[in-house]
Design a protein around this motif. Structure first.
Motif, PDB file in Angstrom:
ATOM      1  N   PHE A  43      44.351   4.835  81.956  1.00 11.10           N
ATOM      2  CA  PHE A  43      44.169   6.197  82.055  1.00 11.10           C
ATOM      3  C   PHE A  43      43.686   6.453  80.577  1.00 11.10           C
ATOM      4  O   PHE A  43      43.832   5.625  79.687  1.00 11.10           O
ATOM      5  CB  PHE A  43      45.474   6.865  81.806  1.00 11.10           C
ATOM      6  N   LEU A  44      42.872   7.713  80.278  1.00 11.29           N
ATOM      7  CA  LEU A  44      42.553   8.120  78.984  1.00 11.29           C
ATOM      8  C   LEU A  44      42.993   9.424  78.998  1.00 11.29           C
ATOM      9  O   LEU A  44      42.481  10.288  79.757  1.00 11.29           O
ATOM     10  CB  LEU A  44      41.014   7.990  78.974  1.00 11.29           C
ATOM     11  N   MET A  45      44.006   9.639  78.044  1.00  2.00           N
ATOM     12  CA  MET A  45      44.276  10.847  77.733  1.00  2.00           C
ATOM     13  C   MET A  45      44.157  11.501  76.336  1.00  2.00           C
ATOM     14  O   MET A  45      44.076  10.753  75.585  1.00  2.00           O
ATOM     15  CB  MET A  45      46.013  11.123  77.851  1.00  2.00           C
ATOM     16  N   CYS A  46      43.486  12.835  76.179  1.00  4.21           N
ATOM     17  CA  CYS A  46      43.062  13.515  75.215  1.00  4.21           C
ATOM     18  C   CYS A  46      43.785  14.902  75.186  1.00  4.21           C
ATOM     19  O   CYS A  46      43.784  15.651  75.984  1.00  4.21           O
ATOM     20  CB  CYS A  46      41.401  13.620  75.422  1.00  4.21           C
ATOM     21  N   GLY A  47      44.397  15.234  73.913  1.00  7.52           N
ATOM     22  CA  GLY A  47      44.808  16.432  73.651  1.00  7.52           C
ATOM     23  C   GLY A  47      44.147  16.929  72.400  1.00  7.52           C
ATOM     24  O   GLY A  47      43.819  16.003  71.245  1.00  7.52           O
ATOM     25  N   GLN A  48      43.659  18.240  72.163  1.00  3.51           N
ATOM     26  CA  GLN A  48      43.100  18.709  71.180  1.00  3.51           C
ATOM     27  C   GLN A  48      44.069  19.504  69.934  1.00  3.51           C
ATOM     28  O   GLN A  48      43.708  19.773  69.018  1.00  3.51           O
ATOM     29  CB  GLN A  48      42.165  19.567  71.451  1.00  3.51           C
ATOM     30  N   ALA A  49      45.501  20.019  70.519  1.00  5.99           N
ATOM     31  CA  ALA A  49      46.276  20.287  69.349  1.00  5.99           C
ATOM     32  C   ALA A  49      46.709  19.683  68.222  1.00  5.99           C
ATOM     33  O   ALA A  49      46.925  18.452  68.473  1.00  5.99           O
ATOM     34  CB  ALA A  49      47.270  21.010  70.435  1.00  5.99           C
ATOM     35  N   PRO A  50      46.586  20.390  67.193  1.00  6.93           N
ATOM     36  CA  PRO A  50      46.975  19.518  66.085  1.00  6.93           C
ATOM     37  C   PRO A  50      48.624  19.181  66.126  1.00  6.93           C
ATOM     38  O   PRO A  50      48.706  17.995  65.432  1.00  6.93           O
ATOM     39  CB  PRO A  50      46.941  20.642  64.985  1.00  6.93           C
ATOM     40  N   GLU A  51      49.473  19.728  66.822  1.00  7.27           N
ATOM     41  CA  GLU A  51      50.753  19.240  67.056  1.00  7.27           C
ATOM     42  C   GLU A  51      51.075  19.544  68.408  1.00  7.27           C
ATOM     43  O   GLU A  51      50.721  20.556  69.123  1.00  7.27           O
ATOM     44  CB  GLU A  51      51.782  19.915  66.096  1.00  7.27           C
ATOM     45  N   ARG A  52      51.857  18.790  69.178  1.00  6.39           N
ATOM     46  CA  ARG A  52      52.332  19.027  70.465  1.00  6.39           C
ATOM     47  C   ARG A  52      53.805  18.395  70.683  1.00  6.39           C
ATOM     48  O   ARG A  52      53.769  16.928  70.395  1.00  6.39           O
ATOM     49  CB  ARG A  52      51.441  18.368  71.583  1.00  6.39           C
ATOM     50  N   VAL A  53      54.651  18.915  71.185  1.00 12.93           N
ATOM     51  CA  VAL A  53      55.833  18.353  71.503  1.00 12.93           C
ATOM     52  C   VAL A  53      56.085  18.404  72.959  1.00 12.93           C
ATOM     53  O   VAL A  53      55.758  19.268  73.811  1.00 12.93           O
ATOM     54  CB  VAL A  53      57.067  19.090  71.175  1.00 12.93           C
ATOM     55  N   ASP A  54      56.363  17.214  73.500  1.00 10.00           N
ATOM     56  CA  ASP A  54      56.315  17.017  75.078  1.00 10.00           C
ATOM     57  C   ASP A  54      57.627  15.982  75.342  1.00 10.00           C
ATOM     58  O   ASP A  54      58.342  15.559  74.555  1.00 10.00           O
ATOM     59  CB  ASP A  54      54.992  16.507  75.583  1.00 10.00           C
ATOM     60  N   MET A  55      57.571  15.675  76.564  1.00  9.36           N
ATOM     61  CA  MET A  55      58.465  14.720  77.268  1.00  9.36           C
ATOM     62  C   MET A  55      57.908  13.448  77.779  1.00  9.36           C
ATOM     63  O   MET A  55      56.940  13.590  78.697  1.00  9.36           O
ATOM     64  CB  MET A  55      59.581  15.163  78.013  1.00  9.36           C
ATOM     65  N   LEU A  56      58.555  12.208  77.533  1.00 12.09           N
ATOM     66  CA  LEU A  56      58.154  11.180  78.580  1.00 12.09           C
ATOM     67  C   LEU A  56      59.324  10.904  79.610  1.00 12.09           C
ATOM     68  O   LEU A  56      60.277  10.950  79.160  1.00 12.09           O
ATOM     69  CB  LEU A  56      57.856   9.817  77.684  1.00 12.09           C
TER      70      LEU A  56
END
Length: 303
Positions: A43-56
């Motif tokens: 996979f290739l995942m891309c995010g543009q936000a300067p900060e992101r809080v998420d879960m694995l």
């Protein structure tokens, strides 16, 4: 509804593709056939936000090469692991919070139980689980060099996913260690056992396996990161979470899945354990990375 998705099919990436251009984009590509028993779709995942809080979510190990950006994985007990250019999220027993500094681009793949063992040289998934580690330490210096070269090249001229896979596949293939044939057969037996029912019977596994219950517990723990009972419990909860997070899930699928839990409170507790979110919050779809990873755990459309 038929049984849970076996981990081999899970790691192979059967499930929905998720693309949320506002928060995260993700592309997938199947591995070359020789690598298919060991890794899932790249996979290739891309995010543009300067900060992101998420879960694995809880689940198998994840090889993640940071082409851009960085992250920190926060686990129970206050443990915080910073990412490396070549990162390895070892098999997670429970969900973990991830904090990403972007823009970020991550190239990687899930590791099957055989892939974990073959790439780490037989290291125990139980002993090393629930951490974010330097992949170079566990998978060899070739993986670290690959990550550095890809990040440097990507900064000059971004690679397409196909080229990333073409560069990574031979490095991973060269790292594979031979595994004892009886262990390979046992992993296949455990996969089949997990696929027979949403809540498979331990007696069935012990009856069919060629090992004593004590040996079987030890080997399943080593390859999968959990003993059989906890492994089946995690698999059931992940299947439920994937269904609940997918807006295409039909009401009858939800009802059938819920029958495999004692009651609604039990379902909520189990889903929260493996995703860090209750079923109601999963439906909000406010965590794009969690949604994307759960997409790899979703059942086939004909299940």
């Amino acid at each position: 509804m038929t049984g849970v998705v076996p981990l081999q099919r899970l790691v192979a990436g059967e499930g929905r593709d998720l693309v949320d251009p506002a928060a995260l984009t993700i592309a997938y590509q199947a591995p070359p056939p020789p690598l298919a028993p060991y890794v899932g779709r790249f996979f290739l995942m891309c995010g543009q936000a300067p900060e992101r809080v998420d879960m694995l979510p809880a689940g198998p190990g994840v090889l993640a090469l940071f082409l851009q950006g960085a992250g920190t994985l926060r686990l129970t007990g206050g443990v915080a692991d910073a990412s490396h250019c070549a990162s390895l999220v070892t098999p997670l027993r429970t969900a973990a919070r991830i904090e990403l500094a972007g823009p970020w681009q991550v190239f990687g793949t899930l590791l099957s139980p055989l892939g974990w063992a073959a790439l780490t040289g037989g290291r125990s998934a139980a002993d090393l689980g629930n951490r974010l580690r330097d992949a170079g330490e566990l998978l060899g210096s070739g993986v670290r060099r690959l990550a550095i070269e890809l990040a440097q090249g990507h900064a000059v001229q971004p690679f397409a996913l196909a080229e990333l896979v073409a560069r990574a596949a031979p490095v991973l293939a060269a790292r594979l260690h031979a595994l004892p044939e009886p262990h390979v057969r046992l992993v296949a037996e455990v996969e089949a056992w997990l696929g027979r029912a949403p809540s498979p019977s331990l007696d069935d596994l012990y009856r069919d396996a060629c090992y004593s219950p004590r040996q079987l517990q030890r080997l399943v723990d080593r390859y999968f990161g959990l003993p059989p009972k906890q492994l089946a419990r995690r698999q059931r909860a992940l299947r439920a979470a994937a269904l609940l997070a997918d807006p295409r899930t039909a009401p009858q699928q939800v009802a059938s899945m819920a029958d495999h839990f004692y009651d609604q409170s039990h379902l909520i507790r189990e889903v929260r354990l493996v995703t860090g979110r209750t079923p109601a919050r999963l439906a909000e779809r406010s965590l794009p990375l969690l949604d994307a990873m759960l997409g790899l755990y979703a059942p086939p459309s004909d299940a």
